[in-house]
Every structure is written in C-alpha cells, then in structure tokens.
Design a protein around this motif. Structure first.
Motif, PDB file in Angstrom:
ATOM      1  N   VAL A 137       0.777  -1.215  -0.035  1.00  0.00           N
ATOM      2  CA  VAL A 137       0.133   0.149   0.021  1.00  0.00           C
ATOM      3  C   VAL A 137       0.886   1.148   0.043  1.00  0.00           C
ATOM      4  CG1 VAL A 137      -1.705   1.186   1.078  1.00  0.00           C
ATOM      5  CG2 VAL A 137      -1.653  -1.368   1.366  1.00  0.00           C
ATOM      6  N   ALA A 138       0.505   2.060  -1.050  1.00  0.00           N
ATOM      7  CA  ALA A 138       1.681   3.310  -1.146  1.00  0.00           C
ATOM      8  C   ALA A 138       0.624   4.620  -0.982  1.00  0.00           C
ATOM      9  CB  ALA A 138       2.593   3.330  -2.342  1.00  0.00           C
ATOM     10  N   PHE A 139       1.005   5.674  -0.487  1.00  0.00           N
ATOM     11  CA  PHE A 139       0.006   6.902  -0.577  1.00  0.00           C
ATOM     12  C   PHE A 139       1.146   7.887  -0.834  1.00  0.00           C
ATOM     13  CE2 PHE A 139      -1.218  11.031   0.471  1.00  0.00           C
ATOM     14  CZ  PHE A 139      -2.650  11.044   0.376  1.00  0.00           C
ATOM     15  N   ILE A 140       1.144   8.519  -2.151  1.00  0.00           N
ATOM     16  CA  ILE A 140       2.054   9.301  -2.884  1.00  0.00           C
ATOM     17  C   ILE A 140       1.538  10.843  -2.498  1.00  0.00           C
ATOM     18  CG2 ILE A 140       2.954  10.247  -4.874  1.00  0.00           C
ATOM     19  CD1 ILE A 140       2.511   7.340  -6.302  1.00  0.00           C
ATOM     20  N   PRO A 141       2.393  11.351  -1.730  1.00  0.00           N
ATOM     21  CA  PRO A 141       2.139  12.827  -1.066  1.00  0.00           C
ATOM     22  C   PRO A 141       1.957  13.504  -2.296  1.00  0.00           C
ATOM     23  CG  PRO A 141       4.220  11.889  -0.145  1.00  0.00           C
ATOM     24  CD  PRO A 141       3.885  11.211  -1.303  1.00  0.00           C
ATOM     25  N   ASN A 142       1.275  14.768  -2.225  1.00  0.00           N
ATOM     26  CA  ASN A 142       1.278  16.106  -2.909  1.00  0.00           C
ATOM     27  C   ASN A 142       0.992  15.536  -4.461  1.00  0.00           C
ATOM     28  OD1 ASN A 142       1.566  18.785  -3.082  1.00  0.00           O
ATOM     29  ND2 ASN A 142       3.432  18.664  -4.345  1.00  0.00           N
ATOM     30  N   TYR A 143      -0.300  15.048  -4.243  1.00  0.00           N
ATOM     31  CA  TYR A 143      -0.893  14.912  -5.940  1.00  0.00           C
ATOM     32  C   TYR A 143      -0.873  16.084  -6.720  1.00  0.00           C
ATOM     33  CZ  TYR A 143      -4.072  12.918  -9.504  1.00  0.00           C
ATOM     34  OH  TYR A 143      -4.773  12.614 -10.614  1.00  0.00           O
ATOM     35  N   SER A 144      -0.341  15.747  -7.949  1.00  0.00           N
ATOM     36  CA  SER A 144      -0.241  17.192  -8.828  1.00  0.00           C
ATOM     37  C   SER A 144      -0.622  16.502 -10.110  1.00  0.00           C
ATOM     38  CB  SER A 144       0.938  17.824  -8.610  1.00  0.00           C
ATOM     39  OG  SER A 144       1.962  16.904  -8.989  1.00  0.00           O
ATOM     40  N   VAL A 145      -0.519  17.559 -11.369  1.00  0.00           N
ATOM     41  CA  VAL A 145      -0.668  17.097 -12.744  1.00  0.00           C
ATOM     42  C   VAL A 145       0.529  16.228 -13.160  1.00  0.00           C
ATOM     43  CG1 VAL A 145      -0.732  17.907 -14.911  1.00  0.00           C
ATOM     44  CG2 VAL A 145      -2.229  18.999 -13.301  1.00  0.00           C
ATOM     45  N   SER A 146       1.775  16.755 -12.435  1.00  0.00           N
ATOM     46  CA  SER A 146       2.928  15.904 -12.748  1.00  0.00           C
ATOM     47  C   SER A 146       2.938  14.696 -12.397  1.00  0.00           C
ATOM     48  CB  SER A 146       4.078  16.672 -12.431  1.00  0.00           C
ATOM     49  OG  SER A 146       4.225  18.095 -12.971  1.00  0.00           O
ATOM     50  N   ASN A 147       2.374  14.480 -10.875  1.00  0.00           N
ATOM     51  CA  ASN A 147       2.455  13.068 -10.254  1.00  0.00           C
ATOM     52  C   ASN A 147       1.477  12.208 -11.178  1.00  0.00           C
ATOM     53  OD1 ASN A 147       4.257  13.391  -8.429  1.00  0.00           O
ATOM     54  ND2 ASN A 147       2.814  13.929  -6.849  1.00  0.00           N
ATOM     55  N   ALA A 148       0.326  13.002 -11.490  1.00  0.00           N
ATOM     56  CA  ALA A 148      -0.604  11.934 -12.202  1.00  0.00           C
ATOM     57  C   ALA A 148      -0.156  11.551 -13.593  1.00  0.00           C
ATOM     58  CB  ALA A 148      -1.919  13.040 -12.545  1.00  0.00           C
ATOM     59  N   GLU A 149       0.911  12.245 -14.220  1.00  0.00           N
ATOM     60  CA  GLU A 149       1.555  11.818 -15.480  1.00  0.00           C
ATOM     61  C   GLU A 149       2.373  10.615 -15.438  1.00  0.00           C
ATOM     62  OE1 GLU A 149       1.202  16.200 -18.060  1.00  0.00           O
ATOM     63  OE2 GLU A 149       3.160  15.637 -16.919  1.00  0.00           O
ATOM     64  N   MET A 150       2.844  10.496 -14.054  1.00  0.00           N
ATOM     65  CA  MET A 150       3.694   9.544 -13.874  1.00  0.00           C
ATOM     66  C   MET A 150       2.739   8.186 -13.478  1.00  0.00           C
ATOM     67  SD  MET A 150       6.230   8.887 -10.612  1.00  0.00           S
ATOM     68  CE  MET A 150       4.998   9.249  -9.453  1.00  0.00           C
ATOM     69  N   ILE A 151       1.863   8.453 -12.675  1.00  0.00           N
ATOM     70  CA  ILE A 151       0.979   7.219 -11.970  1.00  0.00           C
ATOM     71  C   ILE A 151      -0.071   6.602 -13.152  1.00  0.00           C
ATOM     72  CG2 ILE A 151      -0.785   6.666 -10.441  1.00  0.00           C
ATOM     73  CD1 ILE A 151       0.306   9.099  -8.842  1.00  0.00           C
ATOM     74  N   ILE A 152      -0.667   7.452 -13.982  1.00  0.00           N
ATOM     75  CA  ILE A 152      -1.611   6.953 -14.686  1.00  0.00           C
ATOM     76  C   ILE A 152      -1.261   6.071 -15.842  1.00  0.00           C
ATOM     77  CG2 ILE A 152      -3.133   7.967 -16.682  1.00  0.00           C
ATOM     78  CD1 ILE A 152      -3.867  10.272 -14.751  1.00  0.00           C
ATOM     79  N   PRO A 153      -0.176   6.360 -16.287  1.00  0.00           N
ATOM     80  CA  PRO A 153       0.566   5.369 -17.499  1.00  0.00           C
ATOM     81  C   PRO A 153       0.713   3.988 -16.685  1.00  0.00           C
ATOM     82  CG  PRO A 153       1.400   7.386 -17.910  1.00  0.00           C
ATOM     83  CD  PRO A 153       0.729   7.433 -16.610  1.00  0.00           C
ATOM     84  N   ALA A 154       1.013   3.981 -15.657  1.00  0.00           N
ATOM     85  CA  ALA A 154       1.494   2.800 -15.072  1.00  0.00           C
ATOM     86  C   ALA A 154       0.136   1.919 -14.425  1.00  0.00           C
ATOM     87  CB  ALA A 154       2.382   3.149 -13.685  1.00  0.00           C
ATOM     88  N   ALA A 155      -0.931   2.343 -14.373  1.00  0.00           N
ATOM     89  CA  ALA A 155      -2.166   1.717 -13.601  1.00  0.00           C
ATOM     90  C   ALA A 155      -2.601   0.559 -14.471  1.00  0.00           C
ATOM     91  CB  ALA A 155      -3.144   2.706 -13.445  1.00  0.00           C
ATOM     92  N   ASP A 156      -2.950  -0.417 -13.715  1.00  0.00           N
ATOM     93  CA  ASP A 156      -3.719  -1.598 -14.341  1.00  0.00           C
ATOM     94  C   ASP A 156      -5.161  -1.407 -13.925  1.00  0.00           C
ATOM     95  OD1 ASP A 156      -1.340  -3.273 -15.286  1.00  0.00           O
ATOM     96  OD2 ASP A 156      -0.923  -3.571 -13.066  1.00  0.00           O
ATOM     97  N   LEU A 157      -5.474  -0.897 -12.900  1.00  0.00           N
ATOM     98  CA  LEU A 157      -6.755  -0.986 -12.421  1.00  0.00           C
ATOM     99  C   LEU A 157      -7.243   0.592 -11.914  1.00  0.00           C
ATOM    100  CD1 LEU A 157      -9.295  -2.883 -11.911  1.00  0.00           C
ATOM    101  CD2 LEU A 157      -8.372  -2.932  -9.572  1.00  0.00           C
ATOM    102  N   SER A 158      -8.133   0.958 -12.391  1.00  0.00           N
ATOM    103  CA  SER A 158      -8.714   2.364 -12.033  1.00  0.00           C
ATOM    104  C   SER A 158      -9.760   2.266 -11.048  1.00  0.00           C
ATOM    105  CB  SER A 158      -9.064   3.232 -13.575  1.00  0.00           C
ATOM    106  OG  SER A 158      -9.911   4.214 -12.971  1.00  0.00           O
ATOM    107  N   GLU A 159      -9.692   2.727  -9.805  1.00  0.00           N
ATOM    108  CA  GLU A 159     -10.626   2.941  -9.059  1.00  0.00           C
ATOM    109  C   GLU A 159     -11.575   4.164  -9.023  1.00  0.00           C
ATOM    110  OE1 GLU A 159     -11.246   0.420  -6.310  1.00  0.00           O
ATOM    111  OE2 GLU A 159      -9.543  -0.597  -6.473  1.00  0.00           O
ATOM    112  N   GLN A 160     -12.792   3.378  -9.719  1.00  0.00           N
ATOM    113  CA  GLN A 160     -13.875   4.872  -9.774  1.00  0.00           C
ATOM    114  C   GLN A 160     -15.170   4.412  -9.075  1.00  0.00           C
ATOM    115  OE1 GLN A 160     -12.866   7.493 -10.981  1.00  0.00           O
ATOM    116  NE2 GLN A 160     -10.899   6.220 -11.798  1.00  0.00           N
ATOM    117  N   ILE A 161     -15.075   4.218  -7.457  1.00  0.00           N
ATOM    118  CA  ILE A 161     -15.847   3.797  -6.564  1.00  0.00           C
ATOM    119  C   ILE A 161     -16.745   4.720  -5.801  1.00  0.00           C
ATOM    120  CG2 ILE A 161     -14.404   1.612  -6.581  1.00  0.00           C
ATOM    121  CD1 ILE A 161     -13.377   2.400  -3.790  1.00  0.00           C
TER     122      ILE A 161
END
Length: 831
Positions: free
Chosen positions: A637-661
């Motif tokens: 389990v990981a919580f990446i601090p300071n969510y931003s556009v730049s962090n999103a650009e790193m995280i989104i391409p790596a995601a297998d599963l998208s939680e929209q709950i």
C-alpha cells in the motif's frame, strides 16, 4: 461603430525557427545569456528551463498576435471561460509538443550536455486549482485552441496555489505552494490593463433627468485588478489563445502620514490587505474572515473580467444589444455566478439600459455548468455578508428574484411551496442565504450537466423544479480530457505505438483510436502494448522504492485510486478491501494470492477532519501491511504525497486497475476515469458519473461494475438504511471493521479510528457497507482476469481503442454548437 484604421501593418515576430541545424541550441544559449543573465558554466536546470520557455514563448507570440488580429478582423464571437480554478500543471513539454518542437528541443539540450528530463522537471506545477474542476478548465483551453475556437480563460493569478502536501507520521501537513517564487516565464504582465474593483460602501438612490430611479454605489473600498496574460497554444500551433489571470493591486501604495511617523507596518497595512485577495487559492472558509475573502475573490475576478470584455466589445460596437451575438460567457460552477448580478449592474447603473433589455442581454450571454449533485455542496452566501460587501448586488439579486417569482406565480398560482424551493433567497430561520446556483440557472440561457446520469439526476432531483419552469434549458455536455496531455505527453510509449500503428492523426481526431481495435487480436501489437505498460510500471515502482522506500514488483497488479480525498469518493471502501485482503493472508500465509500494489494519491481540504483521518488510516494500514513478513510483498500500500498534474502523468500510465468507486449518484462526471482508461487501465467502478458512458463505450465485458445504482441508493434513503445490518450479516466485514476500530493499525492510539467505524455503523451516508460485498466480488473478478495476461491486455487495448468519445475536443465541439453558437476561426496563413 466604424473600425479604427491601422496606420500601417505591423511586422509580426518570426513564427518558425531558422532552418539551420544549430538554430535551436543557439536560441537557447541566447536566452540563457540575455533573458536569464547566465552562461552555461553557472546555469542551473531551472535557468535552462527559463531559457527554453522563452524560446517556446517567442514562437507563440507571433501566432498569438496573428490569432487575435484575425478574431478582430472577422469580428468573431468570443467565448470567455470563467473559472476560479485553472490546474494547468507544467507548461514546457506541453507547449513544445503543441508547437512541434519537443523532440528537437530534447536533442538540442542533450547536444549541449544537459539532461532534458531534469530541465523539464525543474518547472513548478502551476497548481491554480484543487482537482477535477481546474483540470477540466485546462483541458478545455487546450481544446479550444486546437479546434480554433475564439476562446479566452479568465481567472485569478494566485500567488500561492493549492497547498503543498507533506505526509508526516502518516498525517497530511500543509505548507504554502509558492509556485511564483522564481517567477513565471510564460506570463506577460499587463501593467496598463488595470480595472477598479469596489467593495463595501452604500447605495444611493436618485432620479435622473427623465425622472427614472437610478442607483449609485458610493463610499466604497477600492482596489485594482491587473492582468497577466498566458498564451495557450493549440496542437499544431495554428491557433494561440489567451488565458488572462488577475492579480490584486492596492489603489494606494501606502499611507505617507503613518510612514513619516515611523509606523511602517500601519503605512502598508491597507496595501497588504487589498492584495490578499489574490494571495491564496481556497482560503479556509471555516471562519468569517475566510468566507469574506472567498466572496471577495469571486467578485474580484468577474468584475475585472466583465470590464475587460465590455472594453473589448466596445472597441467595435456601441450597441449592447449585440452582446449575445458577440460574447459567450461560460460559468464553470457557481463560483463566478455573481457575474450575472455584476453585468446587470454595469448595464443598468453604468450604461443606463432599462432593466428588461439588460436582462435579455445578460441571459443571452451567460451559460452555467453545474458540477455537483449534493445539495450541501451548492454554494450559498449569507445575506448579511453580501449586504456588507456587495450591497448593490444584493439589491439586484432581490429584484431578479422578485421578477422571477412573479413569473412563476403566473404559471403556478397558489403553489407557495414551489416559490419557496426555487427562490434565489433561502428564507432559512437561522439566516437568509443567497442561492448562487439558482442565480446561475435563472440568469443563463443554458445550464449543463457533465455526464448523462448527472444531467438526468439534475432534472429529476436537485433542479427538478427549474426543469419544469424552463423545459429544455438543462442539457448534457459529457466531460472530456485532452489526449495531447493525457496520452501523447503523459504516455509517450503508448503514443508512439499508436502512431506507428495507425499514423499521427489520432492526436487531433481521437475517433481514429478505433482503428487499433482490430489489433487487439494481433500478438505482435499485444506484445508491444504489454511492453509499454511494463516500462511504465517499472518507472512507478522505482519511484515508490526511491521516494517512499516501498518495494513493489512490476509484476503485481497496480491498483490506483488518485483523486481528492473525500468521503463520497470512498477511499475508505478501498481501505476496507485492503484490510480484508490482508486479514485473509495472515489467516493463511501459504495461500496463493494475486500480488497487488495499491496506490493512493490526493489531498484533503485543510479543514476536512474526516478526510484527513482517512489519509492517516491509509498510511497506518500501509505501515502494518508493508512490513508484515507474512505478507511477503504480495500486498503493498502506497500513499504518494502532493498529488499534482505531474504526479498524475507518472501514475496514470502505470495503472492496471482504475478505482472509480464513488457512491452512485454523487460524482458528477469524473475525468480521472477517462485518463486512466485511455492509458490502458481497466475500470472497477459503480454506475456513477461518466462510468456509465465509459461502460457503454468499452463494453460491459471490459469493465468491472459493482454496487448500488443511483435509483437503489434513493430507494434505500426513502425506506431507511440500517448499515449495522450488513455488519451483522457479513463476517469478513465485521472482522475488517473490528480490526480498524480496535486499534490493530494504530497500537499507539487504539481509539484513533473508532469514530470512523462508528460513523459507518450508525449512518454510513455513502453506503460503503451496502456496497462492500459487491465490491469484493468485483475485485475477485479482477484477479481472475489479471492472471490471464493475454485476456487482460486484450481488454486494456479495447479500453484505449474505445475511449474516443471522452476527448475534450468532442466536448468543446458540442459546447460550441449547442451552447455558444461559435465556429472555428483559424488564421488563413495557418489553416
């Protein structure tokens, strides 16, 4: 009004770079010397960023001038997007890519011995927004420029953006986001573009020479709004539009009397107080001072923007009746809705237009986008506060309301309950409040939701009365995101694969993505697609290891939930699943499980105690789970601090599963769901917001849907919801909640999360316990598919191929046709 004739045609700056091979490195070196004042021996990465930004800006300036001149020459109708938030993120790579210079710039920097990625990473995120609302506004500006729509953004140049989030001992800690610390090379300060903005004072009534009653707002406290322009290039660079942000400036520098007396603090007190208005995004509105500042911010930017629009309009037109033909203003949520009262003030009090004519003009100009279904989230202002800060506007709102209710009474005589429900003023016993959403609806010619379900529920629930009063006024405009930022820039590996397979046209026309659907069965394409995803996962895994000390395997299922931390978005439901999975492992450590890395990122509002406690719970659970030897890395389990556009650009391409709950019927649309699916993540989600339309596009077999529907949620609310009954009936749920509530994950403070658990057992307003079993069943289906890599990759490819509907280009095209009445207008030399 006759157009002013130009004395001579101005020579525009060069648009293209010199064709010489060393032209770009030379241009970078020139700006390093003449704009930054450094040479390459002393220059930092940030200095090179500023230099490259100036090179890009040079290329944009000529196109900006050409674009604006063409709008004037064609007397084009302009679209003005009013938004209190613009979450632009970093601009360098996006601007260079839109200008066709990105790869050439990277090569030039490398040839100079400079790491291009370090240069790009040195740019601060322009975090002038909180989340989806501000990021949507940024996507819309990109699409308007790309499509050649004459569009402008108007907002506030906050000195401090969305706070910087640190995690200390598992808790969110906020610190100022001073994104302007080193300046902003993209902006053009316009010292000559200054408009007065008034507050407080009183209203004087008088009769004019014709005996007509007029109003004069006097004894006000004044400040000035100064413009800062930011060029917005469309893809291909044919059109460059403008985003104009306002900064507050004192109307008086300081009080010389106090200064001469030696009281230097008092001398600048008024100046500092005035300029606080554009100091920080989202002041804490839990205090009366914070609420006052928030209202002042909203009025400040719409007041300046409307003066600017009328000035531009009046250059060539002297008949205000033409305003709806030449001006379209889109209100992004209720924050700018005071603009309706302000335009009426400018027309009636300043230009002396009669009320009925002014109202026709006003309603013809404005349109309003609603972003929430929760009544408690619809903005209201105490009458007392508005009367003190904007006394004339309160009078105008009362008059709008009087005339509106009179019209309603004609059609529904005797229905006093209807009048109470739709009134612009809530006559609450605890204090009257102005309903800003009601003002926006009554004062606009169109009102739109941002997803089909959202719009349907607007019509059936929160705005059902208005839909009856104004049939046809409420329409749907499903949100979209720009593929330039969220595929081409964020995921160059995937973008390159798509381009190599079907050509580059998809970047402008996302419907072309459908062409890769046939390659879902092609073993070579699937292998290449899987390799791109694997590389992105390895990048995120390195980040988790280097920054957070979490060892996660790229072979594990990367399960991602990135969004604002809020109870209705149900990060807590995700945590319940994690704790359940963890308890299963420790009961039987030898069992076979699908390895999973769960990634969270997002910020909680500083005053939102429950959301901040959820962040603490996520980090406490991570601390236990990640270090339990029985888990052996099978669950991280990981919580990446300071969510931003730049962090999103790193995280989104790596995601297998998208939680929209989120709970069905609470999320207006969502745009993270679109970005993740476009990048090949499979969605697990409820039938909420745009999830419904995503399911319709990608196919029921390529998405994991669970939980109550919006109708079932309403039915539960009507009949009475007893969350404890689910706790009693489900042993795993009982075990999970007992572990959290008893202090298993917080041994230093066993009662830390007892309140969270008690809240779920007694009220559970977002139906986590009702959806728990269904959510676990959906997660089981996820794992059954993930262990079949060929099937998973095929589903991921089909998700990418079928996401073309969710381009912001399509959304803006619909706004232009159905709401704004504008057409693309590209300069002839660029067409």
């Amino acid at each position: 009004m006759d157009r002013p004739k130009r004395i001579k045609k101005l020579t525009l700056p060069p648009i293209e770079l010199d064709a010489k091979e060393d032209a770009l490195p030379q241009a970078i070196s020139n700006h390093l010397a003449f704009s930054v004042g450094k040479d390459d021996l002393t220059a930092t990465n940030h200095d090179f960023f500023v230099s490259v930004a100036h090179v890009a800006r040079d290329r944009m300036v000529g196109r900006l001038m050409e674009t604006m001149r063409h709008y004037y020459d064609e007397d084009a109708k302009r679209v003005y997007y009013f938004s209190l938030e613009f979450l632009m993120g970093r601009a360098l790579s996006n601007s260079l890519d839109n200008l066709g210079l990105l790869e050439e710039t990277k090569k030039s920097l490398a040839s100079m011995g400079i790491d291009p990625e370090e240069v790009f990473d040195s740019e601060p995120d322009a975090g002038l927004g909180n989340g989806g609302l501000g990021r949507l506004a940024a996507c819309f500006l990109d699409s308007m420029a790309t499509l050649g729509i004459p569009g402008y953004g108007y907002g506030i140049r906050y000195e401090y953006g969305m706070f910087y989030q640190r995690i200390e001992n598992g808790r969110q800690v906020e610190s100022p986001d001073n994104w302007l610390r080193y300046g902003n090379p993209w902006e053009f300060p316009r010292q000559e573009v200054l408009y007065p903005v008034k507050f407080h004072g009183r209203v004087v009534e008088y009769a004019d020479e014709k005996g007509l009653l007029r109003y004069h707002w006097v004894d006000t406290e004044d400040l000035m709004a100064m413009a800062y322009d930011n060029p917005i290039p469309g893809f291909g660079g044919e059109t460059v539009n403008n985003m104009r942000l306002w900064s507050a400036k004192s109307s008086h520098e300081f009080d010389l009397t106090y200064f001469n007396e030696g009281n230097y603090i008092k001398a600048v007190e008024s100046k500092n107080e005035s300029e606080n208005i554009s100091k920080v995004l989202y002041p804490d509105d839990s205090t009366s001072m914070g609420r006052e500042l928030r209202l002042k911010q909203q009025y400040f930017f719409v007041c300046a923007s409307l003066q600017d629009i009328l000035y531009r309009f009046s250059k060539f037109h002297d008949n205000c009746d033409l305003l709806p033909e030449k001006v379209a203003i889109q209100l992004n949520d209720t924050h700018p809705s005071i603009a309706i009262a302000e335009l009426m003030r400018l027309l009636v009090d300043v230009r002396f237009i009669d009320w009925d004519r002014a109202w026709k003009i006003t309603t013809g100009v404005f349109a309003y986008t609603n972003h929430t279904l929760m009544p408690e989230a619809l903005e209201t202002w105490p009458v007392e506060l508005m009367e003190r800060i904007l006394p004339r506007h309160l009078q105008i709102i009362y008059e709008i309301n009087r005339r509106f209710l009179k019209d309603v009474m004609r059609s529904w005589p005797g229905d006093n309950d209807l009048l109470r429900r739709v009134s612009l003023v809530d006559e609450n016993p605890s204090g009257k409040r102005v309903r800003m959403a009601h003002l926006a609806i009554v004062g606009s010619h169109k009102v739109n939701g941002v997803a089909e379900l959202h719009t349907k529920l607007m019509k059936e629930t929160i705005f059902a009365d208005f839909d009856r009063i104004y049939p046809g006024k409420i329409v749907n405009m499903t949100n979209g995101v720009t593929p330039r930022r969220w595929i081409k820039q964020a995921n160059p590996g995937l973008a390159g694969l798509i381009t190599a397979t079907i050509g580059p046209e998809w970047v402008r026309d996302l419907s072309r993505l459908r062409e890769i659907e046939s390659f879902a069965q092609d073993p070579v394409f699937r292998k290449d697609f899987a390799a791109v995803k694997r590389a992105n996962k390895e990048c995120l895994a390195r980040f988790l290891r280097d920054r957070l000390g979490i060892e996660s395997s790229p072979d594990s299922l990367f399960d991602v939930q990135i969004k604002r931390i809020h109870e209705y978005k149900r990060q807590l439901l995700n945590v319940l699943h994690i704790v359940t999975a963890y308890s299963r492992i420790i009961r039987d450590p030898a069992q076979q499980v699908v390895p999973r890395t769960v990634v969270f990122s997002g910020k909680a509002a500083p005053g939102y105690a429950t959301a901040k406690l959820i962040i603490k719970l996520i980090n406490d659970v991570a601390e236990i789970v990640n270090h339990d030897h029985r888990v052996a890395g099978r669950l991280n389990v990981a919580f990446i601090p300071n969510y931003s556009v730049s962090n999103a650009e790193m995280i989104i391409p790596a995601a297998d599963l998208s939680e929209q709950i989120s709970t069905a019927g609470t999320e207006a649309s969502g745009t993270g769901n679109m970005k993740l699916a476009m990048n090949g993540a499979l969605t697990i989600g409820t039938l909420d917001g745009a999830n419904i339309e995503i399911r319709a596009e990608v196919g029921e077999e390529n998405i994991f849907i669970f939980g109550l529907t919006a109708d079932e949620v309403l039915d539960f609310k009507r009949k009475g919801y007893v969350p404890r009954s689910f706790y009693s009936a489900n042993e795993e749920l009982r075990t999970t909640l007992d572990m959290i509530g008893s202090g298993y994950f917080s041994p230093d403070e066993p009662g830390r999360f007892r309140g969270l658990v008690d809240g779920l057992l007694t009220s559970d307003p977002f139906f986590l316990l009702a959806d728990y079993a269904s959510y676990l069943e959906a997660q089981k289906k996820v794992e059954s598919v993930f262990v079949d890599p060929d099937r998973w990759i095929q589903m991921a490819i089909l998700n990418v191929a079928r996401m073309s509907r969710f381009s912001s280009d399509r959304t803006i095209g619909e706004y232009a046709q159905k709401i704004w009445g504008v057409s693309p207008l590209i300069p002839p030399s660029r067409a």
